[in-house]
Design a protein around this motif. Structure first.
Motif, PDB file in Angstrom:
ATOM      1  N   LYS A  80      46.588  38.781  50.836  1.00 57.88           N
ATOM      2  CA  LYS A  80      45.245  37.807  50.508  1.00 57.88           C
ATOM      3  C   LYS A  80      43.577  37.987  50.620  1.00 57.88           C
ATOM      4  O   LYS A  80      42.377  37.814  50.394  1.00 57.88           O
ATOM      5  N   ASP A 113      53.073  45.507  47.643  1.00 54.31           N
ATOM      6  CA  ASP A 113      53.275  44.795  45.750  1.00 54.31           C
ATOM      7  C   ASP A 113      51.597  44.074  46.099  1.00 54.31           C
ATOM      8  O   ASP A 113      51.117  43.160  44.506  1.00 54.31           O
ATOM      9  N   GLY A 114      51.357  42.913  47.092  1.00 55.56           N
ATOM     10  CA  GLY A 114      50.062  41.987  47.235  1.00 55.56           C
ATOM     11  C   GLY A 114      48.920  42.767  46.535  1.00 55.56           C
ATOM     12  O   GLY A 114      48.198  42.103  45.930  1.00 55.56           O
ATOM     13  N   LYS A 117      49.005  43.306  42.590  1.00 57.01           N
ATOM     14  CA  LYS A 117      48.925  41.863  41.879  1.00 57.01           C
ATOM     15  C   LYS A 117      47.224  41.413  41.873  1.00 57.01           C
ATOM     16  O   LYS A 117      46.820  41.697  41.258  1.00 57.01           O
ATOM     17  N   GLU A 120      44.758  44.039  39.704  1.00 61.69           N
ATOM     18  CA  GLU A 120      45.294  43.078  38.876  1.00 61.69           C
ATOM     19  C   GLU A 120      44.507  42.147  38.796  1.00 61.69           C
ATOM     20  O   GLU A 120      43.348  42.136  37.775  1.00 61.69           O
ATOM     21  N   ASP A 121      44.962  41.073  39.205  1.00 60.82           N
ATOM     22  CA  ASP A 121      44.003  39.768  39.378  1.00 60.82           C
ATOM     23  C   ASP A 121      42.675  40.063  39.641  1.00 60.82           C
ATOM     24  O   ASP A 121      41.852  38.895  39.119  1.00 60.82           O
ATOM     25  N   GLY A 146      53.390  50.719  40.240  1.00 57.91           N
ATOM     26  CA  GLY A 146      51.915  49.819  40.324  1.00 57.91           C
ATOM     27  C   GLY A 146      50.559  50.295  41.498  1.00 57.91           C
ATOM     28  O   GLY A 146      49.869  50.226  40.257  1.00 57.91           O
ATOM     29  N   ARG A 150      47.661  51.955  39.180  1.00 57.54           N
ATOM     30  CA  ARG A 150      46.367  51.719  38.475  1.00 57.54           C
ATOM     31  C   ARG A 150      45.292  52.495  39.377  1.00 57.54           C
ATOM     32  O   ARG A 150      44.167  52.044  39.441  1.00 57.54           O
TER      33      ARG A 150
END
Length: 256
Positions: A80, A113-114, A117, A120-121, A146, A150
């Motif tokens: 993040k 995985d992060g 996500k 996409e966000d 995933g 993408r």
């Protein structure tokens, strides 16, 4: 390039308030070290900013160590943080395949995985570019559904040939404000032809050119300190002898 053309048309649609394609700019850059992957990522960020598709256009460069934590729960925070720093620009993940090198590496898979996500966000705010050797990158993309959904754009960077390496050599010398004598350039041309023939250059490409110049500058300095009355122009002039031993040192540094 197709990517630049797509960006220009997407920008025009946005300017005219027309529907957007919803196709992202995420990319896979594959190729050997020193072929320009990082440089193109930076240019892409600037282009997308100039076209109004990214707010800032800066590039944040990370590798596995910048994404994977040392304990469970730390990795999502690091991922993040990387996306936060890249907000409005490009997140460039070098040697991304190292995240899946070990199938039992829970932290690496947690990082992926992060990444998936947040891609996409924040698809309208961050462009993600993953880079590395071609074979490893294909395996990396195939490792996670995933990622595969993408990253639909793979750009391959070929190794530079001897002529291109010589051109890069000349450009780097000019950019540094130095001048290369004709003898230096003739010796340089022969060196790159020999290293390319022996496939040594594939391990470094433009990075190897930079390394060769660093050695040449040191050789020049050793030569000049032995010259009692140095002229101003000599301080920025490269002579053939400044390449003495450079080829051998490059072979030792890059030939695995």
């Amino acid at each position: 390039h197709r990517l630049a053309d797509f960006a220009r048309i997407e920008s025009e649609r946005r300017r005219l308030k027309l529907p957007q394609s919803q196709v992202g700019f995420h990319c896979v850059f594959s190729g050997s070290a020193g072929t320009g992957k990082t440089s193109l990522a930076r240019l892409l960020g600037k282009l997308l900013h100039a076209l109004g598709l990214l707010k800032y256009g800066h590039t944040v460069e990370v590798d596995k160590s910048g994404l994977v934590g040392q304990y469970l729960g730390d990795t999502p925070m690091k991922v993040k943080r990387a996306f936060d720093e890249a907000d409005g620009g490009v997140l460039f993940i070098d040697e991304a395949y190292s995240l899946t090198h070990d199938e039992d590496d829970l932290y690496g898979h947690e990082a992926i995985d992060g990444i998936v996500k947040l891609m996409e966000d924040r698809r309208d705010r961050v462009v993600v570019i993953v880079a590395g050797y071609e074979k490893e990158m294909r395996k990396f993309i195939d490792s996670n559904p995933g990622l595969k959904s993408r990253f639909n754009r793979m750009i391959h960077f070929d190794d530079f040939d001897a002529g291109e390496l010589l051109a890069i050599h000349k450009q780097m010398i000019r950019s540094s404000g130095f001048e290369a004598s004709d003898g230096f350039l003739m010796k340089s041309e022969l060196m790159w032809q020999t290293l390319y023939r022996d496939r040594i250059t594939f391990e470094g490409n433009a990075r190897m050119v930079r390394s060769s110049l660093e050695i040449a500058y040191e050789n020049q300095a050793r030569r000049l300190v032995r010259t009692p009355k140095r002229q101003r122009y000599e301080l920025c002039e490269l002579l053939p002898e400044d390449l003495d031993g450079v080829e051998q040192q490059l072979r030792e540094n890059y030939d695995d």
